[in-house]
Write a protein that holds these residues in place. Structure first.
Motif, PDB file in Angstrom:
ATOM      1  N   TRP A 170      47.014  35.726  50.189  1.00  0.00           N
ATOM      2  CA  TRP A 170      47.422  37.098  49.937  1.00  0.00           C
ATOM      3  C   TRP A 170      47.810  37.312  48.473  1.00  0.00           C
ATOM      4  N   LEU A 171      48.110  36.222  47.765  1.00  0.00           N
ATOM      5  CA  LEU A 171      48.506  36.320  46.365  1.00  0.00           C
ATOM      6  C   LEU A 171      47.299  36.425  45.428  1.00  0.00           C
ATOM      7  N   GLY A 172      46.099  36.164  45.944  1.00  0.00           N
ATOM      8  CA  GLY A 172      44.914  36.055  45.100  1.00  0.00           C
ATOM      9  C   GLY A 172      44.615  37.288  44.275  1.00  0.00           C
ATOM     10  N   LEU A 173      44.645  38.470  44.886  1.00  0.00           N
ATOM     11  CA  LEU A 173      44.301  39.697  44.172  1.00  0.00           C
ATOM     12  C   LEU A 173      45.288  39.970  43.049  1.00  0.00           C
ATOM     13  N   ILE A 174      46.576  39.814  43.332  1.00  0.00           N
ATOM     14  CA  ILE A 174      47.603  40.055  42.314  1.00  0.00           C
ATOM     15  C   ILE A 174      47.462  39.048  41.176  1.00  0.00           C
ATOM     16  N   LEU A 175      47.220  37.798  41.512  1.00  0.00           N
ATOM     17  CA  LEU A 175      47.104  36.750  40.497  1.00  0.00           C
ATOM     18  C   LEU A 175      45.904  36.991  39.586  1.00  0.00           C
ATOM     19  N   VAL A 176      44.744  37.243  40.167  1.00  0.00           N
ATOM     20  CA  VAL A 176      43.537  37.440  39.369  1.00  0.00           C
ATOM     21  C   VAL A 176      43.687  38.674  38.471  1.00  0.00           C
ATOM     22  N   THR A 177      44.302  39.722  38.990  1.00  0.00           N
ATOM     23  CA  THR A 177      44.536  40.917  38.177  1.00  0.00           C
ATOM     24  C   THR A 177      45.429  40.598  36.987  1.00  0.00           C
ATOM     25  N   SER A 178      46.488  39.845  37.221  1.00  0.00           N
ATOM     26  CA  SER A 178      47.409  39.476  36.146  1.00  0.00           C
ATOM     27  C   SER A 178      46.731  38.570  35.118  1.00  0.00           C
ATOM     28  N   VAL A 179      45.893  37.655  35.595  1.00  0.00           N
ATOM     29  CA  VAL A 179      45.195  36.749  34.687  1.00  0.00           C
ATOM     30  C   VAL A 179      44.237  37.523  33.789  1.00  0.00           C
ATOM     31  N   LEU A 180      43.524  38.481  34.350  1.00  0.00           N
ATOM     32  CA  LEU A 180      42.630  39.311  33.543  1.00  0.00           C
ATOM     33  C   LEU A 180      43.410  40.085  32.486  1.00  0.00           C
ATOM     34  N   LEU A 181      44.566  40.607  32.872  1.00  0.00           N
ATOM     35  CA  LEU A 181      45.412  41.313  31.911  1.00  0.00           C
ATOM     36  C   LEU A 181      45.907  40.366  30.830  1.00  0.00           C
TER      37      LEU A 181
END
Length: 361
Positions: A170-181
């Protein structure tokens, strides 16, 4: 030989940049895969959370006292069902089925998202290694290199939890978004060409002190993400418990998340596990300062805010261990502590001047 070495280092630096941009492209694909998992994940199983909370569930199950008739017309009163809870204020709520919603189609998209995240991690890690080879030192001598390594470690920690069979997809979407930022900020505003360090930084303590600082920050980020999601999920559960009906989008997303109690426990355990290492980071920095500047502590802005961050997390752990500070109060304190860490990294490095300013951005 010198010219050949310089040309080789320049080629490695160029390779590092290309690998970073390639990892961003793969992370973008992972982002869309995670979105697809959430959008197309089935919703057939998510009603169990609402059923566990809403008064309608009790009404559907019948009156508290059941009256039935046995042979001969004798009336028998069945005892009402009693629901016990583990502690005051703790809801007996099951975890949601995750973004995939328990369906094969949603799970397929989730597996694709994780696979792309692994690929992005490997490419980005290769970029960090290429950067280290190009400068022939530890690849975190400035904010650009720090950002690259920070996002790499954050993704690596997430993948390690998945490998340990922890329920954290469930953390995947938030993590990938933060990494892209994070990578977008690094490549756009923080980029620094490959260069050697000032003499004060030529020490084995660079490998020890800065590496642990990066690892702590990455894991603190995961704990902070858990605290944010806890606040949203707790609010959602409170609405259901009060008999209110949350919006359709809010319901669709939050009822597939782990319960508030699970997220609260997750955030606490993550922060508690890494706090001793953050303590070591500050001690290692003080020892390095003694070697480089002839004093262990000088109230430099970076030193001050590192200590403030330590105090904030210490207060959080103490408060979280106290019954009266569990839940939302503790989550707010955890987010304040992580905000101190973020300010210590971005705010102090960019806006304040001190002995740590020579590294530039």
């Amino acid at each position: 030989m010198t010219l050949l070495a310089a040309a080789t280092n320049e080629s490695l630096a160029d390779l590092s940049n290309k690998l970073v941009y390639a990892s961003m492209a793969v992370y973008m694909l992972a982002f869309f895969a995670h979105i697809t998992e959430w959008v197309f994940g089935g919703r057939s199983k998510v009603g169990r959370t609402a059923a566990a909370l809403t008064p309608a569930a009790a009404a559907a199950s019948g009156p508290a006292v059941q009256v039935r008739t046995q042979g001969g017309g004798t009336a028998v009163l069945d005892k009402p069902k009693v629901v016990t809870r583990s502690a005051s204020g703790v809801r007996d709520v099951p975890d949601g089925p995750g973004a995939a919603g328990g369906t094969e189609k949603g799970d397929l998209y989730g597996r694709i998202a994780v696979s792309l995240t692994v690929l992005g991690f490997l490419i980005e890690a290769s970029g960090v290694v290429s950067r280290a080879l190009s400068v022939e030192r530890a690849p975190w001598g400035n904010m650009y290199e720090f950002n690259l390594t920070f996002s790499t470690v954050a993704v690596g920690a997430y993948l390690a939890l998945l490998a340990l069979k922890k329920n954290v997809r469930w953390l995947g979407l938030i993590l990938v978004t933060s990494v892209l930022l994070d990578l977008g900020i690094a490549t756009t505003w923080l980029y620094t060409a490959s260069d050697q360090l000032v003499p004060a930084l030529h020490s084995y303590w660079l490998w020890i002190h800065v590496s642990t600082a990066i690892f702590c920050g990455a894991v603190f980020y995961i704990g902070a993400a858990g605290a944010v999601l806890y606040l949203f999920r707790d609010s959602y559960e409170s609405h259901l418990e009060a008999g209110k009906t949350p919006g359709r989008f809010r319901t669709s997303v939050l009822e597939r998340m782990p319960s508030a109690a699970t997220l609260d426990k997750f955030s606490y355990r993550i922060n508690a596990a890494v706090f001793p290492l953050w303590t070591f980071t500050i001690v290692a920095g003080a020892i390095w300062a003694g070697d480089a500047w002839g004093r262990y502590w000088g109230w430099d802005p970076k030193e001050v805010w590192s200590f403030v961050t330590w105090v904030a997390y210490a207060c959080y752990l103490h408060a979280r261990a106290t019954a009266g500070w569990k839940g939302r109060k503790a989550a707010y304190l955890a987010l304040f502590a992580f905000a101190c860490w973020i300010w210590n990294y971005y705010g102090v490095n960019i806006l304040l001047s001190g002995k740590h300013s020579y590294a530039g951005v």
